[in-house]
Enzyme design. Structure first.
Site, PDB file in Angstrom:
ATOM      1  N   ARG A   1      20.537  -6.051  -2.320  1.00 34.50           N
ATOM      2  CA  ARG A   1      20.654  -7.269  -2.741  1.00 34.50           C
ATOM      3  C   ARG A   1      20.495  -7.943  -4.136  1.00 34.50           C
ATOM      4  O   ARG A   1      21.184  -8.587  -4.604  1.00 34.50           O
ATOM      5  CB  ARG A   1      19.689  -8.251  -1.887  1.00 34.50           C
ATOM      6  CG  ARG A   1      20.225  -8.629  -0.221  1.00 34.50           C
ATOM      7  CD  ARG A   1      19.524  -9.518   0.409  1.00 34.50           C
ATOM      8  NE  ARG A   1      17.978  -9.245   0.568  1.00 34.50           N
ATOM      9  CZ  ARG A   1      17.404  -8.422   1.502  1.00 34.50           C
ATOM     10  NH1 ARG A   1      18.111  -7.770   2.412  1.00 34.50           N
ATOM     11  NH2 ARG A   1      16.046  -8.126   1.805  1.00 34.50           N
TER      12      ARG A   1
ATOM     13  N   VAL B   1       7.801  -3.856   8.110  1.00 35.65           N
ATOM     14  CA  VAL B   1       6.677  -3.045   8.871  1.00 35.65           C
ATOM     15  C   VAL B   1       5.269  -2.984   7.916  1.00 35.65           C
ATOM     16  O   VAL B   1       5.374  -2.784   6.874  1.00 35.65           O
ATOM     17  CB  VAL B   1       7.273  -1.515   9.146  1.00 35.65           C
ATOM     18  CG1 VAL B   1       6.062  -0.759   9.718  1.00 35.65           C
ATOM     19  CG2 VAL B   1       8.244  -1.564  10.360  1.00 35.65           C
TER      20      VAL B   1
ATOM     21  N   GLY C   1      -7.866  19.742  19.733  1.00 38.08           N
ATOM     22  CA  GLY C   1      -7.345  21.004  19.641  1.00 38.08           C
ATOM     23  C   GLY C   1      -7.724  21.975  21.015  1.00 38.08           C
ATOM     24  O   GLY C   1      -8.282  21.331  21.963  1.00 38.08           O
ATOM     25  N   GLY C   2      -7.852  23.239  20.856  1.00 36.99           N
ATOM     26  CA  GLY C   2      -8.148  24.215  21.844  1.00 36.99           C
ATOM     27  C   GLY C   2      -9.630  24.403  22.306  1.00 36.99           C
ATOM     28  O   GLY C   2     -10.155  24.648  23.250  1.00 36.99           O
TER      29      GLY C   2
ATOM     30  N   ASP D   1       0.618   4.014   6.187  1.00 41.85           N
ATOM     31  CA  ASP D   1       0.794   3.345   4.795  1.00 41.85           C
ATOM     32  C   ASP D   1       0.321   4.610   3.912  1.00 41.85           C
ATOM     33  O   ASP D   1       1.347   5.254   2.896  1.00 41.85           O
ATOM     34  CB  ASP D   1      -0.143   2.251   4.453  1.00 41.85           C
ATOM     35  CG  ASP D   1       0.405   1.028   4.568  1.00 41.85           C
ATOM     36  OD1 ASP D   1       1.621   0.928   4.976  1.00 41.85           O
ATOM     37  OD2 ASP D   1      -0.325  -0.195   4.580  1.00 41.85           O
TER      38      ASP D   1
ATOM     39  N   GLU E   1       1.166  -1.541   8.165  1.00 37.54           N
ATOM     40  CA  GLU E   1       0.418  -0.048   8.819  1.00 37.54           C
ATOM     41  C   GLU E   1       0.219  -0.117  10.267  1.00 37.54           C
ATOM     42  O   GLU E   1       0.698   0.804  10.758  1.00 37.54           O
ATOM     43  CB  GLU E   1      -1.005  -0.376   8.145  1.00 37.54           C
ATOM     44  CG  GLU E   1      -1.873   0.782   8.704  1.00 37.54           C
ATOM     45  CD  GLU E   1      -1.772   2.177   8.345  1.00 37.54           C
ATOM     46  OE1 GLU E   1      -1.401   2.180   7.259  1.00 37.54           O
ATOM     47  OE2 GLU E   1      -1.781   2.931   9.231  1.00 37.54           O
TER      48      GLU E   1
ATOM     49  N   GLN F   1       0.885  -1.120  -0.010  1.00 38.20           N
ATOM     50  CA  GLN F   1      -0.046  -0.013  -0.085  1.00 38.20           C
ATOM     51  C   GLN F   1       0.726   1.385  -0.092  1.00 38.20           C
ATOM     52  O   GLN F   1       0.401   2.266  -0.718  1.00 38.20           O
ATOM     53  CB  GLN F   1      -1.026   0.063   1.081  1.00 38.20           C
ATOM     54  CG  GLN F   1      -1.837   1.360   1.360  1.00 38.20           C
ATOM     55  CD  GLN F   1      -2.884   1.173   2.346  1.00 38.20           C
ATOM     56  OE1 GLN F   1      -3.400   2.302   2.552  1.00 38.20           O
ATOM     57  NE2 GLN F   1      -3.245   0.369   3.075  1.00 38.20           N
TER      58      GLN F   1
END
Ligand code: COA
Length: 415
Positions: A103, A136, A246-247, A167, A138, A16
């Site tokens: 490789r 690794v 948020g605030g 991803d 998502e 992905q």
């Protein structure tokens, strides 16, 4: 004319993260040449299939506006063809496990020798450091990037989110890195290495949680509902349920029909500037002047009570009615929209955010279009390629192969 018409991408991506990046570049007009292993292809072609023997939606929805060439880049003839492709392309993108291209014999140093203008862009799970060799996916990135520890409810386990921030989020970062490097190449004439790590990408999106980690050292996070519930804070940014990051305090509230419909909810932001309108709408006009509720500071320890009162109003309306009533009053609200509702929303079809695509083997299906709209570079979504559909065309057009050379590459098993 499209923004990236002159740019040719050698697309070695799979699954992905990488494919979202090259799909985006394809939507902006780049010629994306997807290199896949002969007879195998991108593993996602066969994953989560809904129709037997037909490329999965997982694959098709990540690989629009690309051409597919099959090429064994570990075979000698394949390596020669691959070297020629590196000479002819502007950008190479890959998201293999760390070291896979080395490789194969194609280190960054080697690629620079072959084509000094080449921009070589990679997604990796982690940047340089103790985990740089790890494979690794998502959810690993969401966990290692700080998202999971800060998502979910205080009394529950860490949670991953449905947004593919590791991803698709990292694919977006990589695309920006590539176009920036292309821009710099205009001045320097040289290519460069672009690296986007998934952990970096997730952490970058979690910056408000890093902000809160530091604020914690100076006192409680007063806008967290944990504060109004008088639960003590520990030494790390806690999970904050549906609190706003948020605030302005916010919460997910039930709407009419919530008993039967799992998405009959609205997000409601009790923005300070809209407080008087909120009081009128929910039938609490006295709160406008009440010294316990009139200002943001005195409301903070009472947010639980405030949202309960707002919810007793939202529960009498559908999530769409809440939207219709609140928006003209500048009260920010957002209905919780299901995938079904989004896929049926006409305005998203009109803007090309969701498009219907015709595929020769699966018929028509829905997919997301380009979320970034340029006024002078329209994006049409073209179906994903079948495995190796453009092998001959690419060998002819890009490398100038004739029938004989194509036949010999085929008989060598390189394509
Ligand atoms: N011809 C010949 N060999 C090819 C080839 C081709 N056209 N295309 C790929 N291969 C080989 C690779 O060289 C590699 O071989 P090697 O192991 O001998 O070096 C092999 O196919 C598979 O590569 P790998 O990346 O290890 O696949 P995987 O399925 O085991 O791992 C990931 C998948 C996603 C975990 C891993 O690629 C990864 O960690 N990528 C970086 C992070 C990332 O993008 N993750 C998000 C994915 S959505």
């Amino acid at each position: 004319m499209k923004a990236l018409d002159e740019i040719r991408i050698l697309d070695m991506t799979h699954v992905q993260s990488g494919p979202t990046c090259t799909q985006l570049l394809g939507w902006f007009g780049a010629d994306v040449i997807k290199v896949e292993r002969p007879g195998v292809g991108d593993a996602t072609r066969g994953q989560l299939r809904d129709i037997p023997d037909v490329d999965s939606l997982y694959f098709t929805m990540l690989n629009h506006n690309k051409r597919s060439i099959t090429l064994n880049t570990k075979d000698e003839t394949g390596k020669e063809i691959f070297t020629r492709l590196i000479q002819e392309c502007d950008v190479m993108v890959e998201n293999f496990a760390p070291g896979a291209l080395d490789r194969m014999g194609f280190s960054w140093e080697k690629i620079q020798q072959i084509n000094p203008r080449m921009i070589y862009a990679s997604v990796k799970g982690f940047g340089p450091g103790p985990y740089s060799d790890c494979k690794v996916y998502e959810n690993v990135a969401q966990c290692a990037g700080g998202s999971a520890s800060t998502t979910g409810f205080l009394d529950g386990p860490p949670l991953v989110t449905g947004s593919q921030i590791g991803d698709s989020g990292t694919g977006l970062n990589l695309a920006l890195g590539i176009v920036t490097a292309l821009f710099q190449r205009e001045t320097t004439g040289k290519g460069q290495r672009v690296l986007a790590s998934m952990q970096d990408g997730v952490l970058n999106l979690c910056r408000v949680k890093l902000r809160d980690q530091q604020r914690l050292q100076r006192g409680p996070l007063t806008e967290y509902s944990q504060h109004s519930e008088q639960i003590e804070f520990g030494d790390t940014t806690p999970r904050a349920g549906n609190d706003s990051g948020g605030g302005q305090p916010g919460c997910i509230l039930k709407c009419k029909g919530w008993e039967a419909d799992p998405n009959a909810y609205t997000y409601f932001i009790a923005q300070a500037a809209a407080w008087k309108n909120i009081c009128d709408v929910i039938g609490r006009p006295s709160w406008k002047e009440d010294s316990d509720f009139a200002t943001p500071a005195v409301r903070l320890p009472r947010l639980g009570e405030v949202f309960k009162a707002i919810e007793s109003w939202t529960m009498t309306k559908t999530k769409y009615e809440v939207m219709d009533i609140c928006n003209p009053l500048d009260i920010p609200v957002g209905p919780i929209l299901s995938m079904k509702e989004l896929s049926e929303e006409p305005s998203l079809r009109d803007t090309g955010t969701i498009v219907s695509v015709e595929h020769p083997e699966r018929g028509s299906y829905l997919t997301v279009g380009n979320p970034i709209k340029l006024s002078d570079s329209p994006s049409e979504v073209e179906r994903s390629p079948l495995l190796g559909e453009h092998t001959d065309a690419i060998l002819r057009e890009v490398l100038g192969f004739g029938d004989e050379e194509i036949a010999s590459a085929r008989s060598a098993g390189a394509v």
